[in-house]
Design an enzyme around this catalytic site. Sequence first.
Site, PDB file in Angstrom:
ATOM      1  N   GLY A 129       0.810  -1.065  -0.140  1.00  0.00           N
ATOM      2  CA  GLY A 129       0.040   0.063   0.026  1.00  0.00           C
ATOM      3  C   GLY A 129       0.830   1.287  -0.313  1.00  0.00           C
ATOM      4  O   GLY A 129       0.557   2.245  -0.601  1.00  0.00           O
ATOM      5  N   CYS A 130       1.999   1.260   0.934  1.00  0.00           N
ATOM      6  CA  CYS A 130       2.814   2.418   0.731  1.00  0.00           C
ATOM      7  C   CYS A 130       3.600   2.609  -0.638  1.00  0.00           C
ATOM      8  O   CYS A 130       3.802   3.896  -0.867  1.00  0.00           O
ATOM      9  CB  CYS A 130       3.785   2.232   1.799  1.00  0.00           C
ATOM     10  SG  CYS A 130       2.720   2.174   3.511  1.00  0.00           S
ATOM     11  N   THR A 131       4.081   1.532  -1.113  1.00  0.00           N
ATOM     12  CA  THR A 131       4.409   1.787  -2.559  1.00  0.00           C
ATOM     13  C   THR A 131       3.745   2.418  -3.452  1.00  0.00           C
ATOM     14  O   THR A 131       3.941   3.173  -4.163  1.00  0.00           O
ATOM     15  CB  THR A 131       5.102   0.296  -2.900  1.00  0.00           C
ATOM     16  OG1 THR A 131       5.953  -0.184  -1.907  1.00  0.00           O
ATOM     17  CG2 THR A 131       5.791   0.562  -4.049  1.00  0.00           C
TER      18      THR A 131
END
Length: 315
Positions: A129-131
């Site tokens: 998700g952060c990527t």
Amino acid sequence: MPVELRKRKAPAPPPEPPAKKKQGKVAKAAAKVKEVVKGKTAKAAAAANGSAAAVAEKLVPPAKPAAVAKSAAPAATAGKPAIGDIISLDGFGGDIVDNDGAKTSLKTLVDESKAGVVLFTYPKASTPGCTRQACLFRDSYTPLTASGLSIYGLSTDSPKANTAFKEKQKLPYPLLCDPTGTLIAAIGLKKAPKGTTRGVFVIDKTGKVLAAEPGGPDATLTVVKKVVEALNDEAPAAVSKGEEPPVVDAEVLADAQPEADEKKEAEPPVAAEPVSEPVSEPVSATAVEAVAEEKTNGEPAKLEEKPVVEEKKDE
């Protein structure tokens, strides 16, 4: 006369106290019952008084000392920044470091920006998700920063983890490291009891909050795009409103006038182009004969007044 001595009567002895009546078995049992009842009543009354005092204490807590109440006041008033709030940036969120280990703060970032700062928060570097979130801001980096906003990612990761994340995804913006979560908590995106809530926080140069809300990777990008659109819509109006006609100093204009005259005199005069006049066509001999023939027939000749060109004789 002889005195007769009379003997006084001895005082009567005090009456003996009445002998105590021996209590029977029934009387003893009744007395014990009375004592037990009195003891239980006293205990119940004490318990009732204690519970009543406890209830009263819960309903009306004891007043805090003035020093404690004064120190607790700032924590009660401090809260999550909302859109439209103007916050003081001095000391706001404490000090943090970027992925290179350089010390900085939100105030420093705002001062170095042109129009403000965008902080998008993410729980952990290099996770799916952060990527996705970081890459969305990477792909929209140019249009987002055209308005003067500076983009930063913010997490509790170490500089080493954020540097690896930045290099692997080729991110064009710095990643900020907030291990203690002081800045993340200050902007209202800290997860209880620990951790980071994914979201976005936007602030302009004056300290005004333009956006502050949690959201997913796509939602955080959408929020920043709306902020940029609003800034772009306000920019032309602000420029046109702030523009003023240039003030020309009379002395400067007077000094510049002789130079303009000299330059004008030095330029060679431009020759006027000759105007070509229409040349009348020569009247042929046939036309002259036609006119003479019309005269012989008695009809007036209708000829335009044109010059007759005589044929030159050969010399």
